[in-house]
Scaffold this motif. Structure first.
Motif, PDB file in Angstrom:
ATOM      1  N   ARG A 134       0.700  -1.299  -0.148  1.00  8.45           N
ATOM      2  CA  ARG A 134       0.083   0.144   0.046  1.00  8.45           C
ATOM      3  C   ARG A 134       0.713   1.401  -0.115  1.00  8.45           C
ATOM      4  N   ALA A 135       2.125   1.181   0.624  1.00  8.26           N
ATOM      5  CA  ALA A 135       2.913   2.244   0.506  1.00  8.26           C
ATOM      6  C   ALA A 135       3.614   2.292  -0.987  1.00  8.26           C
ATOM      7  N   GLY A 136       3.543   1.558  -1.628  1.00  6.12           N
ATOM      8  CA  GLY A 136       4.177   1.508  -3.042  1.00  6.12           C
ATOM      9  C   GLY A 136       5.527   0.848  -3.109  1.00  6.12           C
ATOM     10  N   LYS A 137       5.859   0.098  -1.924  1.00  8.87           N
ATOM     11  CA  LYS A 137       7.103  -0.322  -1.706  1.00  8.87           C
ATOM     12  C   LYS A 137       7.375  -1.757  -2.278  1.00  8.87           C
ATOM     13  N   SER A 138       6.328  -2.572  -2.444  1.00  9.61           N
ATOM     14  CA  SER A 138       6.266  -3.814  -2.853  1.00  9.61           C
ATOM     15  C   SER A 138       6.674  -4.120  -4.451  1.00  9.61           C
ATOM     16  N   LYS A 139       6.755  -3.050  -5.229  1.00  5.36           N
ATOM     17  CA  LYS A 139       7.116  -2.945  -6.476  1.00  5.36           C
ATOM     18  C   LYS A 139       8.571  -3.240  -6.473  1.00  5.36           C
ATOM     19  N   GLY A 156      13.772  23.959   8.614  1.00  5.38           N
ATOM     20  CA  GLY A 156      13.381  22.379   8.630  1.00  5.38           C
ATOM     21  C   GLY A 156      11.999  22.349   9.375  1.00  5.38           C
ATOM     22  N   LEU A 157      11.772  22.935  10.417  1.00  5.09           N
ATOM     23  CA  LEU A 157      10.607  22.795  11.144  1.00  5.09           C
ATOM     24  C   LEU A 157       9.348  23.219  10.276  1.00  5.09           C
ATOM     25  N   PRO A 158       9.233  24.249   9.522  1.00  8.58           N
ATOM     26  CA  PRO A 158       8.074  24.377   8.892  1.00  8.58           C
ATOM     27  C   PRO A 158       8.048  23.392   7.497  1.00  8.58           C
ATOM     28  N   ILE A 159       8.982  22.914   7.054  1.00  5.58           N
ATOM     29  CA  ILE A 159       9.074  21.723   6.034  1.00  5.58           C
ATOM     30  C   ILE A 159       8.500  20.760   6.613  1.00  5.58           C
ATOM     31  N   ILE A 160       8.913  20.106   7.865  1.00  6.96           N
ATOM     32  CA  ILE A 160       8.546  18.896   8.622  1.00  6.96           C
ATOM     33  C   ILE A 160       7.022  18.934   8.779  1.00  6.96           C
ATOM     34  N   PHE A 161       6.639  20.089   9.376  1.00  9.80           N
ATOM     35  CA  PHE A 161       5.176  20.382   9.897  1.00  9.80           C
ATOM     36  C   PHE A 161       4.317  20.465   8.604  1.00  9.80           C
ATOM     37  N   ILE A 162       4.752  20.466   7.486  1.00 11.19           N
ATOM     38  CA  ILE A 162       3.921  20.679   6.259  1.00 11.19           C
ATOM     39  C   ILE A 162       4.060  19.478   5.204  1.00 11.19           C
ATOM     40  N   ALA A 163       5.376  18.924   5.152  1.00 12.70           N
ATOM     41  CA  ALA A 163       5.463  17.835   4.071  1.00 12.70           C
ATOM     42  C   ALA A 163       4.585  16.698   4.436  1.00 12.70           C
ATOM     43  N   PHE A 164       4.489  16.180   5.643  1.00 13.65           N
ATOM     44  CA  PHE A 164       3.789  15.099   5.916  1.00 13.65           C
ATOM     45  C   PHE A 164       2.515  15.208   5.859  1.00 13.65           C
ATOM     46  N   VAL A 165       1.929  16.374   5.973  1.00 13.34           N
ATOM     47  CA  VAL A 165       0.441  16.515   5.638  1.00 13.34           C
ATOM     48  C   VAL A 165       0.177  16.637   4.187  1.00 13.34           C
ATOM     49  N   VAL A 166       0.957  16.985   3.467  1.00  9.60           N
ATOM     50  CA  VAL A 166       0.971  17.133   1.928  1.00  9.60           C
ATOM     51  C   VAL A 166       0.951  15.734   1.363  1.00  9.60           C
ATOM     52  N   TYR A 167       1.849  15.106   1.922  1.00  9.15           N
ATOM     53  CA  TYR A 167       2.203  13.557   1.622  1.00  9.15           C
ATOM     54  C   TYR A 167       0.747  12.732   1.989  1.00  9.15           C
ATOM     55  N   GLU A 168       0.271  13.102   3.170  1.00  8.45           N
ATOM     56  CA  GLU A 168      -0.924  12.188   3.243  1.00  8.45           C
ATOM     57  C   GLU A 168      -2.127  12.561   2.451  1.00  8.45           C
ATOM     58  N   LYS A 169      -2.077  13.798   1.982  1.00 10.19           N
ATOM     59  CA  LYS A 169      -3.298  14.044   1.011  1.00 10.19           C
ATOM     60  C   LYS A 169      -3.026  13.632  -0.256  1.00 10.19           C
ATOM     61  N   LYS A 170      -1.617  13.637  -0.838  1.00  8.58           N
ATOM     62  CA  LYS A 170      -1.256  13.297  -2.170  1.00  8.58           C
ATOM     63  C   LYS A 170      -0.508  11.881  -2.233  1.00  8.58           C
ATOM     64  N   GLU A 178      -0.859   8.957  -3.403  1.00  5.61           N
ATOM     65  CA  GLU A 178      -0.635   8.267  -4.623  1.00  5.61           C
ATOM     66  C   GLU A 178      -0.013   8.976  -5.774  1.00  5.61           C
ATOM     67  N   GLU A 179      -0.289  10.177  -5.861  1.00  2.00           N
ATOM     68  CA  GLU A 179       0.364  10.968  -7.097  1.00  2.00           C
ATOM     69  C   GLU A 179       2.169  10.940  -6.692  1.00  2.00           C
ATOM     70  N   ILE A 180       2.332  11.142  -5.433  1.00  2.00           N
ATOM     71  CA  ILE A 180       3.810  11.099  -4.945  1.00  2.00           C
ATOM     72  C   ILE A 180       4.435   9.811  -5.119  1.00  2.00           C
ATOM     73  N   ASP A 181       3.716   8.672  -4.588  1.00  2.00           N
ATOM     74  CA  ASP A 181       4.196   7.449  -4.821  1.00  2.00           C
ATOM     75  C   ASP A 181       4.575   7.060  -6.288  1.00  2.00           C
ATOM     76  N   ASN A 182       3.595   7.319  -6.970  1.00  2.00           N
ATOM     77  CA  ASN A 182       3.604   7.097  -8.477  1.00  2.00           C
ATOM     78  C   ASN A 182       4.978   7.868  -9.122  1.00  2.00           C
ATOM     79  N   PHE A 183       5.231   9.003  -8.752  1.00  2.00           N
ATOM     80  CA  PHE A 183       6.191   9.911  -9.140  1.00  2.00           C
ATOM     81  C   PHE A 183       7.620   9.284  -8.671  1.00  2.00           C
ATOM     82  N   VAL A 184       7.524   8.888  -7.430  1.00  2.00           N
ATOM     83  CA  VAL A 184       8.830   8.304  -6.925  1.00  2.00           C
ATOM     84  C   VAL A 184       9.230   6.853  -7.676  1.00  2.00           C
TER      85      VAL A 184
END
Length: 574
Positions: free
Chosen positions: A212-217, A527-541, A543-549
């Motif tokens: 589900r995390a896209g790691k099984s590929k 670093g602090l703003p990035i950490i407190f924003i990045a995971f929220v963005v990842y949670e909402k996006k 599938e798109e981020i996983d496919n890009f990676v």
């Protein structure tokens, strides 16, 4: 201190103990012992009471508990008095208890696998228990560097193990073998390889989380590493074979005792082929993209470092660890000839008998909606971002689950930056001011009444300021163990024969130098703003981020075959 026993069939009762009796393989052994009507079974585990699953309540175990042919005992193996109580009056002890192997916590593993096993041995000798069968692991002979093909019991323990679980398991196994013959006690050890089957709450669920995390590929390594898996019924059967061999007349019991035995399904299979069969059965794609283990190791080391820093704050054990990378990329197959010869073990369930289909389609019926790929459209359970953060307090704060709590943490960090980082103090001045602030806070807190208006003031207990002798000894052992491990790595580096270690050291130092180029204040501000924003963005996006990676990694692997080949060849030479 003794337990009350009910006579079995009017004759002399015969009791056995299964430690860790609510564990995965232990549950199957308990049921098998009851079915074979060999002993009355005492199930020993940490829980204060036994909680049965619905199928257990109406099954063999539920009936045995009602009739008295099975009893439950709450016991912590680290407490010798509880061990004595659990083992009293028993003829046989099946010692299967062990902490979760994925938790690389030396203190925890040593306390259970070594000290707990020592308590079991002492209790068996003191209470004149006749036989002790210890559940060990093939990892006791695995160094994490060299693969094992058709390994037998002549392989010695390595100088350095893959993780703390393996090293402490080896210590416990050695204690059990050494105790053979003490006061008439006969012992042996079982080393089951990669257990799977009904009731497994580790292999398939962790595989699905990865999918589900896209790691099984991804395939770690070249994908050709061979493995021996063992169906859980065969593991239970092996324990009974060992006990019967020890109980038989001489010279058979003498030949069986004092030995360790590899136990497998005797059907080696490519590790990644086995994983692919499981994934396909649940509707996921087979892994296809190969990534050299040497490329993944620096990332895994960084993840493990982050876990060590954040574990006290609720971060759960990550799936990507150095020890797990080594397990996924090396061959591990074992020869069961000695087990067949000395304890009469042969598998009673084979892989060829469609066991994978049975395992997937019948054992997981209740959970199929959660596990199957076509259930991904509905989020059930934690998100991928939450899983990455460990599903604890850290995840709650960084994903803004409780805004008040998140803002509080941000204010504390901002205050720390303003008072101790941005001010430009030296390290000594910053530490002294921090200790001064802590001292003032503790003094004022101690003077406050227990209740102010309607608010209760929770006082800090004295125990928080005291370190017991046992705890300090464990801390010393842990520091010594880490020091010895570091010195071992340094020796290997000096000899110049470990290119992978050199690669890790160089990459780690480069990373430190890059981080060191930034001031601590800049790290806080950026670093602090990035950490407190990045995971929220990842949670909402997600599938798109996983496919890009995935596409980026696939593109990189396609146009860098020479580098991949060289790194893989370097691994094989090691």
């Amino acid at each position: 201190m003794g337990l009350e026993f009910n006579p079995m069939g009017g004759g002399e009762e015969r009791w056995c103990v299964v430690t860790g009796g609510r564990g995965f393989a232990a549950r199957h052994l308990v049921v098998m012992l009851i079915k074979y009507d060999m002993f009355s079974v005492r199930i020993a585990d940490l829980g204060p009471t036994i909680k049965l699953d619905s199928d257990e309540e109406s099954g063999v175990l539920g009936e045995a508990l009602k009739s008295g042919r099975a009893v439950y005992v709450s016991a912590d193996l680290r407490d010798k008095s509880q061990v004595l109580k659990a083992c009293q009056g028993s003829e046989v002890v099946f010692h299967m208890a062990a902490p979760d192997s994925s938790i690389n916590n030396h203190k925890l593993h040593h306390s259970v696998n070594v000290q707990g096993t020592n308590n079991i041995i002492d209790a068996c000798i003191e209470l004149k228990v006749k036989r002790l069968v210890y559940t060990s692991s093939p990892s006791v002979v695995f160094d994490g560097v060299n693969g094992i093909i058709n390994g037998n019991e002549s392989i010695p323990y390595p100088a350095k193990h893959n993780d703390s679980y393996s090293s402490t398991k080896a210590e416990g196994e050695a204690l059990v073998i050494k105790s053979n013959g003490s006061n008439g006690l006969l012992t042996c050890c079982i080393r089951p390889s990669s257990i799977f089957g009904p009731g497994d709450k580790l292999l398939v669920p962790s595989l699905v989380d990865a999918a589900r995390a896209g790691k099984s590929k991804f395939i770690i390594g070249d994908g050709n590493n061979m493995y021996d898996f063992t169906y859980v019924e065969n593991v239970a059967h092996a324990h009974i074979c060992a006990e019967r061999a020890l109980a038989s007349e001489q010279p058979v019991s003498g030949k069986a005792a004092g030995q360790a035995y590899f136990i497998t399904n005797m059907e080696p299979i490519k590790f990644w082929e086995f994983m692919s069969l499981l994934l396909e059965g649940l509707g996921y794609e087979r892994p296809k993209i190969k990534i050299p283990a040497a490329v993944m190791m620096p990332i895994a080391n960084l993840v493990e470092l982050i876990y060590k820093l954040l574990a006290p704050y609720g971060m759960k054990v990550p799936q990507l660890t150095p020890s797990r990378i080594r397990l996924l990329s090396r061959s591990r197959t074992f020869d069961c000839s000695m087990a067949n010869d000395r304890i009469g073990y042969t598998p009673i369930v084979t892989l060829q008998s469609n066991i994978l289909r049975t395992y997937l389609h019948f054992d997981l019926l209740d959970a199929v909606i959660y596990l199957r790929a076509d259930a991904q459209t509905i989020r059930i359970g934690p998100s991928k971002a939450e899983l990455l953060l460990g599903c604890g307090k850290v995840a709650d704060v960084l994903l803004w689950r409780n805004r008040k709590e998140t803002f509080t943490v941000l204010l504390i960090l901002a205050a720390f930056d303003f008072n101790f980082v941005a001010s430009g103090y030296t390290a000594i001045t910053a530490v002294s001011k921090l200790l001064l602030a802590a001292s003032v806070f503790l003094f004022i807190h101690s003077k406050l009444p227990k209740k102010i208006l309607v608010y209760e003031i929770e006082k800090i207990p004295d125990s928080k300021f005291h370190v017991s002798a046992a705890a300090s000894r464990q801390m010393s052992l842990s520091v010594a163990s880490k020091w010895n491990s570091a010195m071992s790595d340094l020796k290997s580096l000096c000899k110049g024969n470990d290119s992978i270690l050199f690669f890790k050291v160089v990459l780690s130092l480069l990373l430190v130098s890059m981080v060191g180029a930034f001031s601590l204040h800049n790290i806080f501000v950026i670093g602090l703003p990035i950490i407190f924003i990045a995971f929220v963005v990842y949670e909402k996006k997600e599938e798109e981020i996983d496919n890009f990676v995935v596409k980026a990694l696939s593109f990189g692997c396609k146009f860098k075959p020479d580098l991949t080949r060289k790194v893989s060849n370097s691994e094989k030479q090691q």
